[in-house]
Design a protein around this motif. Structure first.
Motif, PDB file in Angstrom:
ATOM      1  N   ALA A   1     -13.209   6.541   3.747  1.00 23.64           N
ATOM      2  CA  ALA A   1     -11.764   6.481   2.501  1.00 23.64           C
ATOM      3  C   ALA A   1     -10.516   7.406   3.805  1.00 23.64           C
ATOM      4  O   ALA A   1     -10.558   8.478   4.026  1.00 23.64           O
TER       5      ALA A   1
ATOM      6  N   TRP B   1      -5.909   5.039  -1.496  1.00 24.83           N
ATOM      7  CA  TRP B   1      -6.899   5.050  -0.955  1.00 24.83           C
ATOM      8  C   TRP B   1      -6.577   3.434  -0.131  1.00 24.83           C
ATOM      9  O   TRP B   1      -6.647   2.705  -0.849  1.00 24.83           O
ATOM     10  N   MET B   2      -7.103   3.927   1.134  1.00 26.92           N
ATOM     11  CA  MET B   2      -7.958   2.716   1.761  1.00 26.92           C
ATOM     12  C   MET B   2      -8.976   2.743   2.924  1.00 26.92           C
ATOM     13  O   MET B   2      -8.747   3.787   2.922  1.00 26.92           O
ATOM     14  N   THR B   3      -9.412   1.669   3.452  1.00 28.33           N
ATOM     15  CA  THR B   3     -10.518   2.243   4.675  1.00 28.33           C
ATOM     16  C   THR B   3      -9.529   2.064   5.357  1.00 28.33           C
ATOM     17  O   THR B   3      -9.319   1.197   6.115  1.00 28.33           O
ATOM     18  N   CYS B   4     -10.264   3.615   6.625  1.00 27.82           N
ATOM     19  CA  CYS B   4      -9.582   3.090   7.537  1.00 27.82           C
ATOM     20  C   CYS B   4     -10.459   2.603   8.748  1.00 27.82           C
ATOM     21  O   CYS B   4     -11.377   2.686   8.919  1.00 27.82           O
TER      22      CYS B   4
ATOM     23  N   HIS C   1       0.912  -0.934  -0.154  1.00 23.46           N
ATOM     24  CA  HIS C   1       0.146  -0.267  -0.123  1.00 23.46           C
ATOM     25  C   HIS C   1       0.859   1.489   0.293  1.00 23.46           C
ATOM     26  O   HIS C   1       1.375   1.583   1.196  1.00 23.46           O
TER      27      HIS C   1
ATOM     28  N   ARG D   1      -5.883   8.498   2.537  1.00 24.42           N
ATOM     29  CA  ARG D   1      -5.383   8.244   2.234  1.00 24.42           C
ATOM     30  C   ARG D   1      -4.048   7.794   2.749  1.00 24.42           C
ATOM     31  O   ARG D   1      -3.396   7.904   4.560  1.00 24.42           O
TER      32      ARG D   1
ATOM     33  N   ARG E   1     -14.133   4.011   9.316  1.00 21.17           N
ATOM     34  CA  ARG E   1     -14.490   3.614   8.404  1.00 21.17           C
ATOM     35  C   ARG E   1     -15.096   3.819   7.207  1.00 21.17           C
ATOM     36  O   ARG E   1     -15.894   4.300   7.346  1.00 21.17           O
TER      37      ARG E   1
END
Length: 61
Positions: free
Chosen positions: A43, A34-37, A29, A45, A41
């Motif tokens: 999006a 971008w990912m989900t925290c 990553h 960076r 919960r």
């Protein structure tokens, strides 16, 4: 039968999201992705990231 190196060696990424939450996820990553925290919960960076190789299965041989 011994597994191939591609099946044994995996990566994990340890870092921080723009919401200041730390993360530890399998795979790569890079900064800017971008990912989900998990906490919020939502999006976010990636702002800091260190990718490491995991070779646990090699140690078991």
């Amino acid at each position: 039968m011994m597994e191939s190196l591609d099946e044994v060696i995996q990566t994990a990424t340890i870092g921080e999201l723009e919401c200041d939450c730390p993360f530890d996820r399998d795979g790569t990553h890079p900064v800017g992705a971008w990912m989900t925290c998990s906490t919020h919960r939502a999006a976010a960076r990636v702002v800091h990231a260190n990718t490491v190789l995991r070779a646990e299965a090699l140690l078991a041989v």
